[in-house]
Enzyme design. Sequence first.
Site, PDB file in Angstrom:
ATOM      1  N   LYS A 129     -10.193  -5.096  -5.263  1.00 46.81           N
ATOM      2  CA  LYS A 129     -11.109  -3.960  -5.434  1.00 46.81           C
ATOM      3  C   LYS A 129     -10.427  -2.787  -6.122  1.00 46.81           C
ATOM      4  CE  LYS A 129     -12.235  -4.379  -0.865  1.00 46.81           C
ATOM      5  NZ  LYS A 129     -12.740  -4.207   0.443  1.00 46.81           N
ATOM      6  N   LYS A 184      -3.758 -11.230  -7.070  1.00 46.81           N
ATOM      7  CA  LYS A 184      -5.094 -11.513  -6.516  1.00 46.81           C
ATOM      8  C   LYS A 184      -6.121 -10.551  -7.111  1.00 46.81           C
ATOM      9  CE  LYS A 184      -5.528  -8.579  -2.499  1.00 46.81           C
ATOM     10  NZ  LYS A 184      -5.980  -8.286  -1.199  1.00 46.81           N
ATOM     11  N   LYS A 213       0.831  -1.216   0.000  1.00 48.52           N
ATOM     12  CA  LYS A 213       0.000   0.000   0.000  1.00 48.52           C
ATOM     13  C   LYS A 213       0.858   1.255   0.000  1.00 48.52           C
ATOM     14  CE  LYS A 213      -4.408  -1.595   1.659  1.00 48.52           C
ATOM     15  NZ  LYS A 213      -5.474  -1.498   2.645  1.00 48.52           N
TER      16      LYS A 213
HETATM   17  P1  TYM Z   1     -10.675  -6.495   2.660  1.00 44.84           P
HETATM   18  O1  TYM Z   1     -11.792  -5.531   2.779  1.00 44.84           O
HETATM   19  O2  TYM Z   1      -9.535  -6.174   1.731  1.00 44.84           O
HETATM   20  O3  TYM Z   1     -11.230  -7.904   2.217  1.00 44.84           O
HETATM   21  C1  TYM Z   1     -12.322  -8.509   2.894  1.00 44.84           C
HETATM   22  C2  TYM Z   1     -12.150 -10.021   2.896  1.00 44.84           C
HETATM   23  O4  TYM Z   1     -12.083 -10.523   1.563  1.00 44.84           O
HETATM   24  C3  TYM Z   1     -10.934 -11.366   1.429  1.00 44.84           C
HETATM   25  N1  TYM Z   1     -10.414 -11.241   0.055  1.00 44.84           N
HETATM   26  C4  TYM Z   1     -10.206 -12.270  -0.787  1.00 44.84           C
HETATM   27  N2  TYM Z   1     -10.391 -13.592  -0.644  1.00 44.84           N
HETATM   28  C5  TYM Z   1     -10.104 -14.382  -1.698  1.00 44.84           C
HETATM   29  N3  TYM Z   1      -9.641 -13.927  -2.888  1.00 44.84           N
HETATM   30  C6  TYM Z   1      -9.439 -12.608  -3.072  1.00 44.84           C
HETATM   31  N4  TYM Z   1      -8.999 -12.160  -4.241  1.00 44.84           N
HETATM   32  C7  TYM Z   1      -9.725 -11.708  -1.995  1.00 44.84           C
HETATM   33  N5  TYM Z   1      -9.645 -10.359  -1.833  1.00 44.84           N
HETATM   34  C8  TYM Z   1     -10.063 -10.097  -0.578  1.00 44.84           C
HETATM   35  C9  TYM Z   1      -9.952 -10.838   2.465  1.00 44.84           C
HETATM   36  O5  TYM Z   1      -8.998 -11.818   2.823  1.00 44.84           O
HETATM   37  C10 TYM Z   1     -10.868 -10.480   3.606  1.00 44.84           C
HETATM   38  O6  TYM Z   1     -11.152 -11.626   4.402  1.00 44.84           O
HETATM   39  N6  TYM Z   1      -8.010  -5.657   6.760  1.00 44.84           N
HETATM   40  C11 TYM Z   1      -9.151  -6.352   6.263  1.00 44.84           C
HETATM   41  C12 TYM Z   1     -10.450  -6.015   6.982  1.00 44.84           C
HETATM   42  C13 TYM Z   1     -10.394  -6.197   8.453  1.00 44.84           C
HETATM   43  C14 TYM Z   1     -10.467  -7.431   9.152  1.00 44.84           C
HETATM   44  C15 TYM Z   1     -10.379  -7.093  10.527  1.00 44.84           C
HETATM   45  C16 TYM Z   1     -10.603  -8.755   8.742  1.00 44.84           C
HETATM   46  C17 TYM Z   1     -10.252  -5.219   9.363  1.00 44.84           C
HETATM   47  N7  TYM Z   1     -10.261  -5.743  10.624  1.00 44.84           N
HETATM   48  C18 TYM Z   1     -10.408  -8.078  11.503  1.00 44.84           C
HETATM   49  C19 TYM Z   1     -10.643  -9.728   9.742  1.00 44.84           C
HETATM   50  C20 TYM Z   1     -10.530  -9.388  11.102  1.00 44.84           C
HETATM   51  C21 TYM Z   1      -9.352  -5.976   4.813  1.00 44.84           C
HETATM   52  O7  TYM Z   1      -8.940  -4.936   4.370  1.00 44.84           O
HETATM   53  O8  TYM Z   1     -10.100  -6.844   4.092  1.00 44.84           O
END
Ligand code: TYM
Length: 334
Positions: free
Chosen positions: A200, A197, A115
């Site tokens: 978004k 991967k 990032k």
């Molecule tokens: P975020 O918003 O980027 O993604 C949300 C969830 O989606 C999963 N994910 C994927 N899984 C499979 N293939 C992909 N291409 C893919 N892209 C995203 C992510 O692994 C995630 O589970 N930091 C975290 C949010 C967060 C969080 C937490 C998660 C904040 N606090 C506490 C768990 C526990 C995030 O930005 O996820």
Amino acid sequence: MIGDKKVLFSGMQATGSLTLGNYLGALKNWVSLSDEYECFYSVVDLHSITVRQDAAELRRRARNLLTLYIAAGLDPEKNCLYYQSHVSGHAELAWILNCFTYMGELNRMTQFKDKAAKHADNINAGLYTYPVLMAADILLYQADVVPVGKDQLQHLEITRDIAQRFNGIYGDVFTIPQAYVGKVGAKIMSLQDPFRKMSKSDENPNASIYLTDDPDTVIRKFKRAVTDSEANIAYREEQPGIRNLIDIYCACTGKTPEETVKEFEGKGYGDFKMAVGESVVDVLRPLQERFSQLQQDKAYIDGVIKNNAEKANYYATKTLRKVQKKVGFPERVR
Ligand code: TYM
């Protein structure tokens, strides 16, 4: 434990449009685990502002995300669906945990490095301590299990390290959480570059399937998906594009890679891509329908937001008070 149930926490950012990766890697598992655990699913808006946001847009996306949680099948009577910013305990615990986290640990976080490279003009302290806020999210609810995609595993590791360090000093304050990664769909790759991967924030809209994409768009994107010239539908590392499509198909249909390979034996890539596209359309259609219905019902969504924030605050405050006492903050005079 809450009652006789173990606790589950997870969260998602309302930044950008959600992708099929978010759904298959996370949201779908959240739904399947929601009966077994006492669940807290947060829209993590505090995390979102580590990258510059338009305020009105962030608010709109956050509400849509919460609505999508319900549309995906999470019952807000049973699962706590709430905005992270409505529970001040997240930020308060994050501050305390910052004082128990080493810069050396944060320097190793690959997501920070990625990032920081992407937002070179805004490498702020929040971006750096992002994993500590994540640890606070999880530990605040004494979560036993945290369902995430593979990209979040490093953040789960640091959470465990911080919790263990704190417990080592103050006794058993925090439950040590386990990551839960689904068997299929844990890492959905870009349709344009199967070594990256699906994300978004990808600039190429053909690389990702968005949960809002209509059927024609979904099919068109799968038709254009990058594969290889082997003309052989096999589940192997040497064919990452086809392997990713098989993963998506399996996650959407519940079939195994072996069954899928057999089903498409002797068929061309064109037919296979079409079938994968249709399996995704079948998953997205009910989700989108339910989402638009729910969006109309403003009063219902408002009620969910209010009630669930109260519930989250109740459990968060319990842990926070315990932690504040342990580190030596004066007790409140009643
Ligand atoms: P975020 O918003 O980027 O993604 C949300 C969830 O989606 C999963 N994910 C994927 N899984 C499979 N293939 C992909 N291409 C893919 N892209 C995203 C992510 O692994 C995630 O589970 N930091 C975290 C949010 C967060 C969080 C937490 C998660 C904040 N606090 C506490 C768990 C526990 C995030 O930005 O996820």
